[in-house]
Design a protein around this motif. Structure first.
Motif, mmCIF file in Angstrom:
data_model
loop_
_atom_site.group_PDB
_atom_site.id
_atom_site.type_symbol
_atom_site.label_atom_id
_atom_site.label_comp_id
_atom_site.label_asym_id
_atom_site.label_seq_id
_atom_site.Cartn_x
_atom_site.Cartn_y
_atom_site.Cartn_z
ATOM 1 N N ASP A 70 0.819 -1.218 0.000
ATOM 2 C CA ASP A 70 0.000 0.000 0.000
ATOM 3 C C ASP A 70 0.848 1.262 0.000
ATOM 4 O O ASP A 70 0.506 2.259 -0.651
ATOM 5 N N HIS A 77 -2.508 -0.672 -7.933
ATOM 6 C CA HIS A 77 -3.611 -1.222 -7.140
ATOM 7 C C HIS A 77 -4.000 -2.629 -7.593
ATOM 8 O O HIS A 77 -4.359 -3.475 -6.773
ATOM 9 N N LYS A 232 -11.105 6.695 -14.350
ATOM 10 C CA LYS A 232 -10.024 6.744 -13.385
ATOM 11 C C LYS A 232 -9.142 5.498 -13.493
ATOM 12 O O LYS A 232 -9.619 4.407 -13.807
ATOM 13 N N ARG A 233 -7.875 5.683 -13.207
ATOM 14 C CA ARG A 233 -6.911 4.585 -13.212
ATOM 15 C C ARG A 233 -7.360 3.475 -12.269
ATOM 16 O O ARG A 233 -7.215 2.280 -12.569
ATOM 17 N N GLU A 234 -7.917 3.853 -11.134
ATOM 18 C CA GLU A 234 -8.337 2.892 -10.122
ATOM 19 C C GLU A 234 -9.518 2.027 -10.574
ATOM 20 O O GLU A 234 -9.848 1.032 -9.921
ATOM 21 N N GLU A 235 -10.153 2.391 -11.682
ATOM 22 C CA GLU A 235 -11.266 1.600 -12.192
ATOM 23 C C GLU A 235 -10.785 0.403 -13.010
ATOM 24 O O GLU A 235 -11.564 -0.500 -13.319
#
Length: 335
Positions: A70, A77, A232-235
């Motif tokens: 993390d 992620h 978003k990148r996190e998607e």
């Protein structure tokens, strides 16, 4: 040191120095006394001061790995989630059916080697300096596969056997797999399969990690497509990358996995994609490097360094071409 441990250490020193010869031979034979003491105490003493394949030296720290992934593996992620679940599940199983096999893919500087090191740091007390942690580089250890393929196969199998015999929780990192001969990789297929043992040695508790730049272009393209679509990148999820990644590696002559039985027989447990890094991630890497050097992290320095790197696509400058790979060497120029 506790009183009991001091007494054990003293007895061991007496045994090793031959002082047991002073023992009354009519009461107990000196040789028997020495042998018995050595048999009882040598593992205890040896493994207190020297690395052994025992819990005080080999013990997985799940919370430690999660924290490191993390806080230290920036912008990954998808990879962090897969690695944590895979390693945690494997290390908590006292009787796994097969070794854990991970294949990490991504362009230069995305953190493939670093992620492997974080796993080792949370399994072995000595981290990457452990005798049970092995790194094999294609260009260094197997530079001439066409001329010496059979020799390399023999040496590799011998290394695996000797290492796992020493410690069943050994870890093997195969770096630059895209530069390895697929036949060399396939030669260790049986060691990754569902066998109780091979010639008396069980490999089921070992970890094998393959690192490769192959597939990096397709991963980067997926990330770029998300960016262009305003997502978003996190998607980005593993489903957006995993299946197409393994298929592309199987059909890529330069992947190291070209028509490999490791893929064909589903012996690779997880293909782990590492996304290309953005400007903000390079800044984080620079800040972390300053902290690692014992310096006060300087945001201005980190940003100046990050701005001077090459990004792609050339017009939008979205992703770093070298990720964080050159940050540690370039940092000297900006300090």
């Amino acid at each position: 040191m506790k009183p009991r441990e001091r007494h054990v250490l003293l007895l061991w020193m007496l045994v090793c120095s031959g002082a047991t010869e002073a023992v009354d031979p009519f009461t107990i034979g000196a040789g028997v006394a020495g042998t018995a003491a050595a048999g009882i105490f040598s593992p205890m003493i040896y493994c207190r001061f020297k690395e052994c394949c025992r819990p005080n030296w080999v013990s997985f720290k799940s919370t430690g790995l999660k924290k490191d992934l993390d806080n230290k593996l920036f912008g990954q992620h998808v990879a962090s989630r897969i690695i944590l679940k895979a390693v945690d599940g494997f290390m908590s199983n006292d009787n796994p059916k097969k070794p854990l096999v991970l294949s990490l893919h991504g362009s230069t500087g995305t953190g493939k080697n670093f992620a492997s090191q974080l796993i080792a740091e949370n399994i072995y007390e000595k981290g990457i300096k452990s005798n049970f942690f092995h790194v094999l580089s294609a260009t260094h250890h197997f530079p001439h596969p066409k001329q010496h393929l059979q020799t390399y196969k023999h040496q590799l199998k011998q290394l695996l056997r000797d290492s796992v015999t020493d410690c069943e929780r050994s870890m093997f990192i195969f770096d630059e797999v895209d530069k390895m001969d697929p036949q060399l990789i396939d030669s260790i297929k049986s060691y990754l399969d569902y066998y109780d043992n091979l010639d008396g040695v069980s490999y089921r508790k070992a970890i094998f990690i393959f690192l490769s730049n192959a597939g990096g272009d397709s991963i980067a393209q997926t990330a770029l497509d998300f960016w262009k679509a305003g997502q978003k990148r996190e998607e980005i999820g593993h489903n957006d990358l995993g299946t197409s990644l393994s298929l592309s590696l199987f059909n890529n002559k330069d992947s190291g996995f070209f028509h490999s039985s490791l893929i064909d027989k589903s012996l690779v447990d997880f293909f782990v994609p590492l996304l290309p890094l953005e400007y903000k991630h390079v800044v984080q890497c620079a800040m972390a490097e300053m902290k690692a050097r014992g310096r006060q992290p300087d945001q201005d320095v980190a940003e100046r360094l990050a701005k001077d790197l090459v990004y792609f696509p050339k017009s939008e400058r979205v992703f770093s071409s070298t990720g964080c790979k050159t940050v540690d060497t370039k940092l000297n120029f900006y300090l």
